[in-house]
Design a protein around this motif. Structure first.
Motif, short mmCIF file in Angstrom:
data_model
loop_
_atom_site.label_atom_id
_atom_site.label_comp_id
_atom_site.label_asym_id
_atom_site.label_seq_id
_atom_site.Cartn_x
_atom_site.Cartn_y
_atom_site.Cartn_z
N PHE A 234 0.85 -1.19 0.00
CA PHE A 234 0.00 0.00 0.00
C PHE A 234 0.89 1.24 0.00
CE2 PHE A 234 -2.78 -3.27 1.52
CZ PHE A 234 -4.04 -2.91 1.06
N TYR A 235 0.43 2.24 -0.74
CA TYR A 235 1.16 3.50 -0.87
C TYR A 235 0.31 4.65 -0.31
CZ TYR A 235 4.65 1.25 -3.80
OH TYR A 235 5.67 0.43 -4.25
N PRO A 236 0.95 5.80 -0.03
CA PRO A 236 0.18 6.91 0.54
C PRO A 236 -0.93 7.38 -0.40
CG PRO A 236 2.54 7.32 0.74
CD PRO A 236 2.39 6.11 -0.14
N LYS A 237 -2.02 7.79 0.18
CA LYS A 237 -3.11 8.37 -0.61
C LYS A 237 -2.62 9.66 -1.27
CE LYS A 237 -7.79 10.23 -0.02
NZ LYS A 237 -8.83 10.58 1.00
N ILE A 238 -2.83 9.77 -2.58
CA ILE A 238 -2.38 10.95 -3.31
C ILE A 238 -3.28 12.14 -2.99
CG2 ILE A 238 -1.95 11.92 -5.60
CD1 ILE A 238 -1.49 9.06 -6.60
N ILE A 239 -2.66 13.28 -2.72
CA ILE A 239 -3.41 14.50 -2.42
C ILE A 239 -3.61 15.24 -3.74
CG2 ILE A 239 -3.43 16.65 -1.09
CD1 ILE A 239 -1.47 15.25 0.86
N VAL B 296 -9.42 7.39 4.10
CA VAL B 296 -8.39 6.55 3.46
C VAL B 296 -7.02 7.15 3.69
CG1 VAL B 296 -7.50 5.69 1.26
CG2 VAL B 296 -9.98 5.69 1.69
N LYS B 297 -6.08 6.33 4.16
CA LYS B 297 -4.70 6.77 4.37
C LYS B 297 -3.74 6.13 3.37
CE LYS B 297 -5.22 7.61 9.35
NZ LYS B 297 -4.73 7.26 10.70
N PHE B 298 -4.06 4.89 2.98
CA PHE B 298 -3.17 4.17 2.07
C PHE B 298 -3.99 3.50 0.98
CE2 PHE B 298 -1.10 4.25 6.23
CZ PHE B 298 0.12 4.81 5.90
N ILE B 299 -3.41 3.42 -0.24
CA ILE B 299 -4.10 2.88 -1.40
C ILE B 299 -3.33 1.67 -1.92
CG2 ILE B 299 -4.85 3.36 -3.75
CD1 ILE B 299 -5.12 6.27 -3.00
N GLU B 300 -4.07 0.62 -2.25
CA GLU B 300 -3.46 -0.60 -2.79
C GLU B 300 -2.59 -0.26 -4.00
OE1 GLU B 300 -4.89 -5.05 -4.27
OE2 GLU B 300 -6.37 -3.47 -3.87
N LEU C 80 -4.00 0.27 -7.58
CA LEU C 80 -4.81 1.49 -7.63
C LEU C 80 -3.92 2.72 -7.66
CD1 LEU C 80 -7.80 1.02 -5.13
CD2 LEU C 80 -7.93 1.44 -7.57
N PHE C 81 -2.90 2.71 -6.80
CA PHE C 81 -2.00 3.85 -6.69
C PHE C 81 -1.35 4.16 -8.04
CE2 PHE C 81 2.27 5.56 -6.09
CZ PHE C 81 2.04 6.65 -5.26
N PHE C 82 -0.86 3.14 -8.74
CA PHE C 82 -0.16 3.39 -9.99
C PHE C 82 -1.12 3.73 -11.14
CE2 PHE C 82 3.22 1.14 -7.68
CZ PHE C 82 4.21 2.10 -7.83
N ASP C 83 -2.37 3.25 -11.07
CA ASP C 83 -3.36 3.69 -12.05
C ASP C 83 -3.67 5.18 -11.87
OD1 ASP C 83 -3.57 1.28 -13.29
OD2 ASP C 83 -5.48 0.70 -12.38
N LEU C 84 -3.72 5.62 -10.61
CA LEU C 84 -3.91 7.05 -10.33
C LEU C 84 -2.69 7.84 -10.78
CD1 LEU C 84 -5.46 6.70 -6.76
CD2 LEU C 84 -6.64 7.69 -8.73
N LEU C 85 -1.51 7.30 -10.53
CA LEU C 85 -0.26 7.98 -10.86
C LEU C 85 -0.11 8.18 -12.37
CD1 LEU C 85 2.30 8.84 -9.10
CD2 LEU C 85 3.38 6.83 -10.05
N LYS C 86 -0.54 7.17 -13.15
CA LYS C 86 -0.40 7.23 -14.60
C LYS C 86 -1.54 7.98 -15.28
CE LYS C 86 0.12 2.73 -14.75
NZ LYS C 86 0.28 1.35 -15.26
N GLY C 87 -2.55 8.40 -14.50
CA GLY C 87 -3.68 9.11 -15.08
C GLY C 87 -4.73 8.20 -15.69
N LYS C 88 -4.65 6.88 -15.41
CA LYS C 88 -5.67 5.95 -15.91
C LYS C 88 -6.94 5.99 -15.06
CE LYS C 88 -2.61 2.52 -18.03
NZ LYS C 88 -2.21 1.07 -18.04
N LEU C 89 -6.83 6.59 -13.89
CA LEU C 89 -7.93 6.61 -12.93
C LEU C 89 -7.90 7.96 -12.21
CD1 LEU C 89 -10.03 4.49 -11.75
CD2 LEU C 89 -8.37 4.13 -9.91
N SER C 90 -9.08 8.44 -11.79
CA SER C 90 -9.16 9.68 -11.03
C SER C 90 -9.95 9.43 -9.75
CB SER C 90 -9.84 10.77 -11.86
OG SER C 90 -11.23 10.47 -12.03
#
Length: 254
Positions: A6-11, A34-38, A41-51
């Motif tokens: 799990f990685y930190p929740k992106i602000i 939510v404090k941490f994201i699987e 999920l984290f990398f989908d958010l990071l790459k812009g595949k998910l919001s």
């Protein structure tokens, strides 16, 4: 068995008030916890595949447990947090109990901690490995003389982070900016500020250190960000404040 990171929740730059008005209040209230994201999920958010909007729009398809957000529901009982333990105060002369005092500590159930190290110089690898082994033998944190702070560990040298493109970065670590970093923060940055005031073994109260929290987002313009800060006079210490940056292309809210 299977290990899930799990990685930190992106602000995100998206304003919380806007999301709260658009989506179900109950879902939004839980999502704020939510404090941490699987990892996936984290990398989908990071790459812009998910919001964040995508998540809140289909929030019933996600699982939220103890501050952790994940896609699947795993059949395992997990828990982590601070616990309070009562202790007896004993007079060392009379050997009689004089009262009760309480100490706090962190407790994990079916969970553990991990950290990432990026080596710019391979010569530092054996030094880091020796330091971890020393901490295992000695104990980590407070009250090690009474057996606390014991742990086992393994090193996964095959695990690596992919590097993405983007004009911004998410920091995985606390980030204490220098003057150059502050000068480059613009209106598109998104962050939360926290602080820490440590105490030495001699009970010296060290100066308060402010930092940007993990998951904060900033413009990407160089390779290294942040600085270390000296704290304490009687028992000097160093507060580590270099960012662990991952470039990102965050999906705009829809």
């Amino acid at each position: 068995g299977k290990k899930i990171k799990f990685y930190p929740k992106i602000i995100f730059p998206q304003k919380s008030k806007d999301l709260e008005e658009k989506y179900h209040p109950k879902d939004f209230k839980e999502y704020k916890k939510v404090k941490f994201i699987e990892e996936n999920l984290f990398f989908d958010l990071l790459k812009g595949k998910l919001s964040e909007s995508d998540i809140l729009r289909n929030y019933n398809q996600y699982t939220f447990i103890k501050g952790l957000l994940m896609r699947e529901s795993y059949n395992i009982d997990v828990n982590f947090g601070e616990n309070i333990i009562p202790n007896n105060s004993v007079n060392r002369i009379t050997n009689e109990t004089e009262g009760i005092f309480y100490t706090s500590g962190n407790e994990f159930k079916n969970m553990g901690l991990f950290f990432l190290v990026e080596f710019m110089d391979e010569d530092y690898k054996p030094i880091v490995k020796a330091a971890i082994k020393f901490l295992k033998d000695r104990g980590f944190g407070r009250d090690i003389s009474t057996g606390k702070g014991q742990f086992d560990y393994f090193i996964d040298e095959e695990y690596s982070l992919n590097h993405y493109e983007g004009n911004y970065f998410v920091t995985l670590s606390r980030f204490i900016p220098n003057s150059d970093d502050l000068a480059h923060i613009n209106e598109f940055a998104s962050y939360e500020i926290d602080s820490k005031r440590g105490k030495s073994s001699s009970n010296e109260i060290r100066k308060q250190i402010r930092f940007f929290k993990e998951g904060s987002v900033f413009p990407d313009y160089k390779k290294y960000y942040g600085r270390n800060v000296s704290s304490g006079k009687v028992n000097p210490a160093i507060e580590y404040g270099f960012a662990f940056p991952l470039k990102c292309s965050l999906e705009e809210d829809k």
